[in-house]
Design an enzyme around this catalytic site. Structure first.
Site, PDB file in Angstrom:
ATOM      1  N   HIS B 145       9.353   3.143 -14.944  1.00 25.60           N
ATOM      2  CA  HIS B 145       9.014   2.646 -13.612  1.00 25.60           C
ATOM      3  C   HIS B 145       9.397   1.165 -13.497  1.00 25.60           C
ATOM      4  CE1 HIS B 145       6.300   2.223 -10.029  1.00 25.60           C
ATOM      5  NE2 HIS B 145       6.192   0.994 -10.503  1.00 25.60           N
ATOM      6  N   GLU B 146       9.025   0.383 -14.505  1.00 22.43           N
ATOM      7  CA  GLU B 146       9.336  -1.051 -14.475  1.00 22.43           C
ATOM      8  C   GLU B 146      10.856  -1.274 -14.576  1.00 22.43           C
ATOM      9  OE1 GLU B 146       7.157  -3.000 -13.536  1.00 22.43           O
ATOM     10  OE2 GLU B 146       5.493  -1.622 -13.803  1.00 22.43           O
ATOM     11  N   HIS B 149      12.383  -0.960 -11.287  1.00 26.51           N
ATOM     12  CA  HIS B 149      12.207  -2.185 -10.487  1.00 26.51           C
ATOM     13  C   HIS B 149      13.302  -3.191 -10.840  1.00 26.51           C
ATOM     14  CE1 HIS B 149       8.677  -1.474  -8.188  1.00 26.51           C
ATOM     15  NE2 HIS B 149       7.830  -1.405  -9.196  1.00 26.51           N
ATOM     16  N   GLU B 229       7.406   1.072  -4.611  1.00 22.63           N
ATOM     17  CA  GLU B 229       6.665   1.787  -5.649  1.00 22.63           C
ATOM     18  C   GLU B 229       7.114   3.251  -5.709  1.00 22.63           C
ATOM     19  OE1 GLU B 229       4.774   0.364  -7.882  1.00 22.63           O
ATOM     20  OE2 GLU B 229       5.279  -1.505  -6.896  1.00 22.63           O
TER      21      GLU B 229
END
Lengths: 186, 400
Positions: B145-146, B149, B229
Site C-alpha cells: 500500500h505504501e 503511494h 487510499e
C-alpha cells in the site's frame, strides 16, 4: 515566403514527434531488458542461499539425505543451464525440490527452533517472493511495451523502426506456478 | 498508472498556487484589519507570499525530514527487523522502484506511512505496534500500500499539502491569539481613536477568515486524500497478488484501541489508517481522512483476481459508485491471479504484545546478553556498568 514556411514547419514538427516516440520506445525496450536481468539477479540469490541452508539442516536431518541431494543437484543443474528455455525448466525443478525440502522440515522441531535456521528460512521465503515479483514486474513491463507498439500513434514509429513485441514470461507447468510454501511455525 | 502520476504532479502545482492565493488573501485581510491604509494590506500580502515561498522551498527540500522527525521515526538497519527489510525490498522489486529508506516509529499503536519528494528519495515508516501484530503476508499488504503511494507520487502531494496546511493553521492561530491579547489593551485606547467603523468590519472579517481558513484547508486536504487510499489499496493488491493480506492487516489495525501519540491533524492523512481517534474507542468509520476501513476490507475481500479491473469491479459492487481506477491503469493491465497465502499460524495476543516490546527495545538500542544458564538479559542502552550479575544463576557476565 509564408506559404513555403508552413509545410517546412509541419515537416519539422512531424520529425520531432517521431523522434520523441522513437526515444520513448527505446527507453521502454531497455526497461524490458532490465526487468529480465532482475529475474536473473534474484535467481542467483536463490543459488547462493542453498548451500547455507543445506549446511545448517544437515546436522538435524540425517534421514532426509535424498531430499537434500535433490535440492543440491537441481541447484547445480540450474546454475549450468544454458539458454532461456533450459534455464526456466531447471529453475522449475529446483523450485519443486525446495518446496519438498521445506515440507520435510515440518517433522524436525529441533531444526525449526534453531535461530540460524529461522533466519535462513526467512531469507528463502523472501528470495522465492523476489523471484515471483521480479517475473511479475517483467510481465508488467512487457505488457506496457507491447501496448505502446500496437497502439496509435506510436505503432507507426514502431513499424518504421522494426520494434518487435516482447514475449511474456509463462510458466508451463502448473505445479511450478505455486511459489514453494514456507511456513513459519514457532 | 501514468495518468495518475501526471494528475498528481499537476495537482501538486495547482495546490501550491491555490495555497499562495489563500495565504495572500489571508495576509491582505489581516493587514487591512490592522490599519485602513492600503499599504498595510499590500504589506500583509508581501509577508504572506514570502512565507509561502519559504514554505514551498522547505516542503520540496525537506518536507519528508520534517514529517519523519515530527513522527519520531528512527532510521533502522536490517538487523533490527530482517523481515521488514525483506518485505520492503520485495515490494520495491514488484513496483520496479528503488528501495526506500526504512524507519520504525517506536509506538505500540499499529500504523505506517510513506513520504518523500520522489521515488528516489522516498522513506517508509512503520510503527513497532504494526510489526509486532502482523504476519508476513499482512505486512506485505501494508508495505505494498505504501509502495503504491510512492509509485503514484502521492507522497510529494501529501507532503506539500501537509506543510501548507500546517502553516495556514499556525498563521491563523498566531493572528487569533494576537487579537485576543491586543483587544485587552485596546479597551483603554479605543475612546481616543474613535470612528474607524470600516476597520472594525475588516477586523471581523479577518477573525472569521482566520477561523475558517484552516477548516476549509483541512476539508480540502481530507477530500483529496480519500481517493488516494482506494488507489493505493488497489495497487497493493496488484503488487502482492494477495488482497487478503492487506484486508487482514486492516482488520487487525482497526481492532486496535491504543492511540498513536506522535500523530496530529496535519500528519494524519499520511498514515495507512487514520491515527486520530478518541481514546479507548475503536477506529471507527466516522473518520474523514480515510475511507471507512470496513468498506476497504469489503472491497479487498470481494476481489475475484488481483488486477486493477478486479478492484474496480469490487469497488463498484461494494460502494455502488463508479470506479476510482483511472482508465490508463485499466488499459495497461493483465489478468492477475491471486496467489496462495503462506500458512503462518496466528499468534496469541500475549505473543504479539511481547513481539512489540522486543521490537521497541531493539529500536531503542537495548542489547541482549545470553547467560550460560540460558537466561536472556536485556541491557538498556544507558546501562553504564561493565558487568552484570545473572539473576538466575548468579554468575557475573562482562558486557561487551
Amino acid at each position: 515566403m509564408a506559404i513555403l514556411l508552413v509545410p517546412i514547419v509541419i515537416v519539422v514538427l512531424l520529425i520531432m514527434f517521431v523522434i520523441g516516440i522513437y526515444n520513448s520506445l527505446v527507453g521502454l525496450r531497455n526497461q524490458v531488458a532490465n526487468a529480465w536481468s532482475q529475474i536473473d539477479v534474484q535467481l542467483k540469490r536463490r543459488h547462493d542461499l542453498i548451500p547455507n541452508l543445506i549446511e545448517t539442516a544437515k546436522g538435524y536431518m540425517q534421514h532426509e539425505r535424498g531430499t537434500m541431494e535433490a535440492v543440491t543437484n537441481a541447484r547445480s543443474q540450474a546454475m549450468n543451464a544454458k539458454g532461456v528455455a533450459e534455464s526456466a525448466k531447471a529453475e522449475g525443478v529446483l523450485g519443486q525440490a525446495l518446496s519438498k525440502f521445506l515440507l520435510t522440515i515440518e517433522a524436525y522441531p529441533d531444526l525449526k527452533a534453531n535461530q540460524n535456521f529461522l533466519a535462513l528460512q526467512e531469507e528463502l521465503a523472501s528470495t522465492e517472493n523476489r523471484i515471483a515479483f521480479a517475473r511479475q514486474a517483467y510481465n508488467d513491463q512487457v505488457l506496457f511495451y507491447n501496448n505502446k507498439i500496437q497502439m496509435f500513434p506510436s505503432n507507426i514509429a514502431a513499424g518504421m523502426f522494426n520494434f518487435a513485441k516482447s514475449d511474456f514470461f509463462v510458466i508451463e507447468d502448473a505445479s511450478e506456478k505455486a511459489v514453494p510454501k514456507v511456513s513459519f511455525g514457532n | 498508472m501514468w495518468e495518475q502520476i501526471r494528475a498528481n504532479k499537476r495537482n501538486s502545482i495547482l495546490l501550491l498556487m491555490l495555497m499562495a492565493a489563500v495565504l495572500g488573501l489571508l495576509g491582505w485581510i489581516i493587514g487591512m484589519s490592522v490599519s485602513p491604509d492600503p499599504r498595510a494590506g499590500y504589506f500583509g500580502v508581501g509577508v504572506a507570499l514570502i512565507i509561502w515561498f519559504i514554505l514551498a522551498v522547505v516542503s520540496f527540500a525537506g518536507g519528508d525530514a520534517i514529517f519523519l522527525a515530527a513522527s519520531k521515526a528512527v532510521p533502522v538497519t536490517k538487523e533490527v527487523h530482517p523481515q521488514l527489510f525483506d518485505v520492503v525490498e520485495e515490494m520495491a522489486i514488484a513496483a520496479q522502484l528503488p528501495v526506500p529508506k526504512v524507519y520504525i516509529i517506536n509506538d505500540p499503536a499499529p500504523n505506517a506511512f510513506a513520504t518523500g519528494r520522489n521515488p528516489q528519495s522516498a522513506s517508509l515508516a512503520v510503527t513497532a505496534g504494526l510489526l509486532g501484530r502482523l504476519n508476513r503476508d499482512e505486512l506485505q499488504g501494508v508495505v505494498g500500500h505504501e509502495m503504491s503511494h510512492i509509485l503514484n507520487r502521492d507522497i510529494l502531494f501529501v507532503t506539500i499539502a501537509g506543510v501548507m496546511l500546517g502553516t495556514i493553521t499556525l498563521l491563523s492561530e498566531v493572528f487569533l491569539r494576537g487579537m485576543f491579547y491586543s483587544s485587552m489593551g485596546r479597551r483603554y485606547s479605543s475612546r481616543d481613536r474613535g470612528g474607524g467603523q470600516a476597520q472594525a468590519i475588516m477586523l471581523l472579517i479577518a477573525i472569521l477568515a482566520a477561523i475558517l481558513a484552516p477548516i476549509m484547508a483541512t476539508l480540502l486536504y481530507f477530500a483529496i486524500s480519500r481517493k488516494r487510499e482506494y488507489l493505493a489499496d488497489a495497487g497493493s493488491a496488484r503488487l502482492t497478488r494477495y488482497p487478503e493480506g492487506l484486508a487482514n492487516a486492516l482488520e487487525k489495525i482497526s481492532q486496535n484501541t491504543t492511540q498513536l501519540s506522535v500523530a496530529n491533524k496535519v500528519t494524519a492523512p499520511m498514515y495507512i489508517v487514520n491515527p486520530l481517534q478518541k481514546e479507548g474507542m475503536k477506529l471507527s468509520d466516522l473518520t474523514s481522512t480515510h475511507p471507512p476501513i470496513s468498506e476497504r476490507i469489503k472491497i479487498l475481500r470481494g476481489m475475484a483476481g488481483a488486477s486493477f479491473a478486479d478492484y474496480s469491479d469490487a469497488f463498484s459492487k461494494t460502494t455502488k459508485h463508479a470506479t476510482v481506477i483511472p482508465s490508463s491503469a485499466l488499459q495497461d493491465d493483465t489478468a492477475v491471479q491471486i496467489r496462495t497465502g503462506s500458512t503462518q499460524p496466528a499468534e496469541s495476543a500475549k505473543n504479539q504484545a511481547r513481539n512489540i516490546g522486543n521490537i521497541m527495545q531493539q529500536v531503542a538500542g537495548f542489547s541482549i546478553l545470553t547467560c550460560a544458564c540460558g537466561l536472556k538479559m536485556k541491557i538498556p542502552p544507558n546501562f553504564k556498568a561493565s558487568q552484570v550479575k545473572c539473576p538466575r544463576c548468579g554468575t557475573v557476565q562482562p558486557i561487551s
